[in-house]
Design an enzyme around this catalytic site. Sequence first.
Site, PDB file in Angstrom:
ATOM      1  N   PHE A 149      21.924  66.256  35.708  1.00  0.00           N
ATOM      2  CA  PHE A 149      20.695  65.491  35.501  1.00  0.00           C
ATOM      3  C   PHE A 149      19.461  66.368  35.491  1.00  0.00           C
ATOM      4  O   PHE A 149      18.435  65.992  34.915  1.00  0.00           O
ATOM      5  CB  PHE A 149      20.535  64.421  36.598  1.00  0.00           C
ATOM      6  CG  PHE A 149      20.158  64.968  37.953  1.00  0.00           C
ATOM      7  CD1 PHE A 149      18.841  65.254  38.272  1.00  0.00           C
ATOM      8  CD2 PHE A 149      21.120  65.203  38.919  1.00  0.00           C
ATOM      9  CE1 PHE A 149      18.489  65.763  39.518  1.00  0.00           C
ATOM     10  CE2 PHE A 149      20.789  65.710  40.167  1.00  0.00           C
ATOM     11  CZ  PHE A 149      19.465  65.994  40.468  1.00  0.00           C
ATOM     12  N   LYS A 173      29.068  64.890  27.349  1.00  0.00           N
ATOM     13  CA  LYS A 173      28.934  63.820  28.326  1.00  0.00           C
ATOM     14  C   LYS A 173      27.743  64.177  29.207  1.00  0.00           C
ATOM     15  O   LYS A 173      27.848  64.960  30.145  1.00  0.00           O
ATOM     16  CB  LYS A 173      30.213  63.690  29.169  1.00  0.00           C
ATOM     17  CG  LYS A 173      30.432  62.280  29.760  1.00  0.00           C
ATOM     18  CD  LYS A 173      29.338  61.801  30.728  1.00  0.00           C
ATOM     19  CE  LYS A 173      29.419  62.505  32.053  1.00  0.00           C
ATOM     20  NZ  LYS A 173      28.348  61.983  33.019  1.00  0.00           N
ATOM     21  N   GLU A 176      24.477  60.426  33.534  1.00  0.00           N
ATOM     22  CA  GLU A 176      24.142  59.010  33.362  1.00  0.00           C
ATOM     23  C   GLU A 176      22.777  58.675  33.955  1.00  0.00           C
ATOM     24  O   GLU A 176      22.249  57.578  33.729  1.00  0.00           O
ATOM     25  CB  GLU A 176      25.216  58.136  34.009  1.00  0.00           C
ATOM     26  CG  GLU A 176      25.336  58.220  35.521  1.00  0.00           C
ATOM     27  CD  GLU A 176      26.187  59.393  36.009  1.00  0.00           C
ATOM     28  OE1 GLU A 176      26.573  59.386  37.195  1.00  0.00           O
ATOM     29  OE2 GLU A 176      26.447  60.322  35.201  1.00  0.00           O
ATOM     30  N   SER A 226      27.684  70.441  40.965  1.00  0.00           N
ATOM     31  CA  SER A 226      27.923  70.886  42.335  1.00  0.00           C
ATOM     32  C   SER A 226      29.244  71.643  42.430  1.00  0.00           C
ATOM     33  O   SER A 226      30.143  71.476  41.599  1.00  0.00           O
ATOM     34  CB  SER A 226      27.948  69.687  43.281  1.00  0.00           C
ATOM     35  OG  SER A 226      29.090  68.880  43.020  1.00  0.00           O
ATOM     36  N   CYS A 281      19.222  74.637  40.072  1.00  0.00           N
ATOM     37  CA  CYS A 281      20.275  75.465  40.645  1.00  0.00           C
ATOM     38  C   CYS A 281      19.802  76.885  40.901  1.00  0.00           C
ATOM     39  O   CYS A 281      20.450  77.635  41.633  1.00  0.00           O
ATOM     40  CB  CYS A 281      21.514  75.472  39.750  1.00  0.00           C
ATOM     41  SG  CYS A 281      21.266  76.251  38.147  1.00  0.00           S
ATOM     42  N   GLU A 394      23.697  72.938  50.273  1.00  0.00           N
ATOM     43  CA  GLU A 394      22.829  72.963  49.101  1.00  0.00           C
ATOM     44  C   GLU A 394      22.010  71.672  49.118  1.00  0.00           C
ATOM     45  O   GLU A 394      22.491  70.598  48.755  1.00  0.00           O
ATOM     46  CB  GLU A 394      23.627  73.064  47.799  1.00  0.00           C
ATOM     47  CG  GLU A 394      22.733  73.186  46.578  1.00  0.00           C
ATOM     48  CD  GLU A 394      23.481  73.142  45.264  1.00  0.00           C
ATOM     49  OE1 GLU A 394      22.937  73.621  44.248  1.00  0.00           O
ATOM     50  OE2 GLU A 394      24.611  72.629  45.229  1.00  0.00           O
TER      51      GLU A 394
END
Length: 509
Positions: A149, A173, A176, A226, A281, A394
């Site tokens: 995202f 993909k 969402e 992740s 990240c 994290e």
Amino acid sequence: MRTVPHWINGARVEGAGERRLPVYDPATGERQAEVVAATGTEVRAAVEAALAAQPGWRAASLSRRAEVMFRFRDLVDAHRGEIATLLSSEHGKTVADAGGEIARGLENAEFAAGAPHLLKGGYSEQAATGVDVYSIRQPLGVVAGVTPFNFPAMVPMWMFCNALVAGNTFVLKPSEKDPSVSLLLADLLRRAGLPDGAFNVVQGDRSAVDALIADPDVRALSFVGSTPVARAIYEAGTRAGKRVQALGGAKNHMVVLPDADVDAAADAAVSAGFGSAGERCMAVSVVVAVGSAGDALVPAIASRLAKIRVGPASDPDSEMGPLITREHRDRVAGYLSQAQLVSQAQLVSQAQLVSQGQLVVDGRDDPATGGPGFFLGASLVDHVDTTSPLYTDEIFGPVLSVVRVDTYDEALRLVNDNQYGNGTAIFTRDGGAARRFQYDVVCGMVGVNVPIPVPVAYYSFGGWKASLFGDLHMYGPEGLQFYTRTKVVTSRWPDPATSEVDLGFPKVR
């Protein structure tokens, strides 16, 4: 309620599934759209469209593929404002931050446009008497990408630019949580001349990912997310016989030596720690203050946090937007309860040390948190113990931890012992120390007085250790290598009169 469709075979396709996933406006907390999660039938339709388009797209000349990428690059550039606004409305980051994301994504399109040169093979004439040997790179076929995202434009472009220009077809993909940018990119690819079916988008969640992994016609899969999910996808994908690159989590350390410029280091720590609300990240999440460096650095960072303007992307004065969901905001805020609030006067008082850390700036007190939306202000925690979840987890939000060590060797050991090896940086005026650090540190991307060492597009992106599962990093030369396979041809055109049977091992001398 607006529904977000799929993109299959060059057109928008309304989802036929029953499961609906919410898309929020993070600045208001309101549900602005919903994703109709793809069914297995829809995922298969996208793969079949890609499978049908791949032979024709592979047969297109390298010049033709590069031309499409050039046109796509120009179309994205021309629509920067529209893409950035759409991105901000679903992610929450400021429009300026979204524009920066698009600019870095464009670098990958520019690199991919050089494919006619980059995909050249090797040739050895007269490897044996009358025999030539040469290597060529060929596409894999249908490949897929699963993207996070936090960069809904840039990370897909990391993947599909190289994949497409190499002659593959692609199924994306997207997350969402902010899915709409993927459809705009798909339409721009169509307008650039990409054949129908060569690029497809399936909306949804884990079920769509599982369907892509299980589909035998998907030859490779790229993932960013992740570490637990990256590991699971890598293991499932490789068991299914696919080539997989899965980029996982990070805990990026910024080492500050006592000789570093305090203002420059503080500016860098704030910029790298709180840009995009820390949902990067490559965000700096730990400052490792060596020796006396922390005594001046922590107050300098704290003074800058008070000036950060937190607010919605619709406000041009906002510098930091909300987090992606209410649940994530609450999770990040929960870490702050583990630290003890202290006053500025107590910052360097050893008597005030507690194992959880000293909460110097509490983002829960920011005025923006009192209104609608998923806001959390910038937070700073000093004297964090390396056993604390503030250090080990994290957090992926606007929380900066400061760990204090006595020596450079302790700092290096701290970075190298961490389970993640994504990015790191050192701030110093000592060239010898910087040279030693970049040589010894166990990490995939290193910055010297650069807090976010994201490589330019003609290098490759990726970490080490639990930050990467697979052998090849993303985009750049390794990205093209991932989406192609090498074929070696040994060729001989003999005089028929010299032909004979020889059962011995082939000779080159």
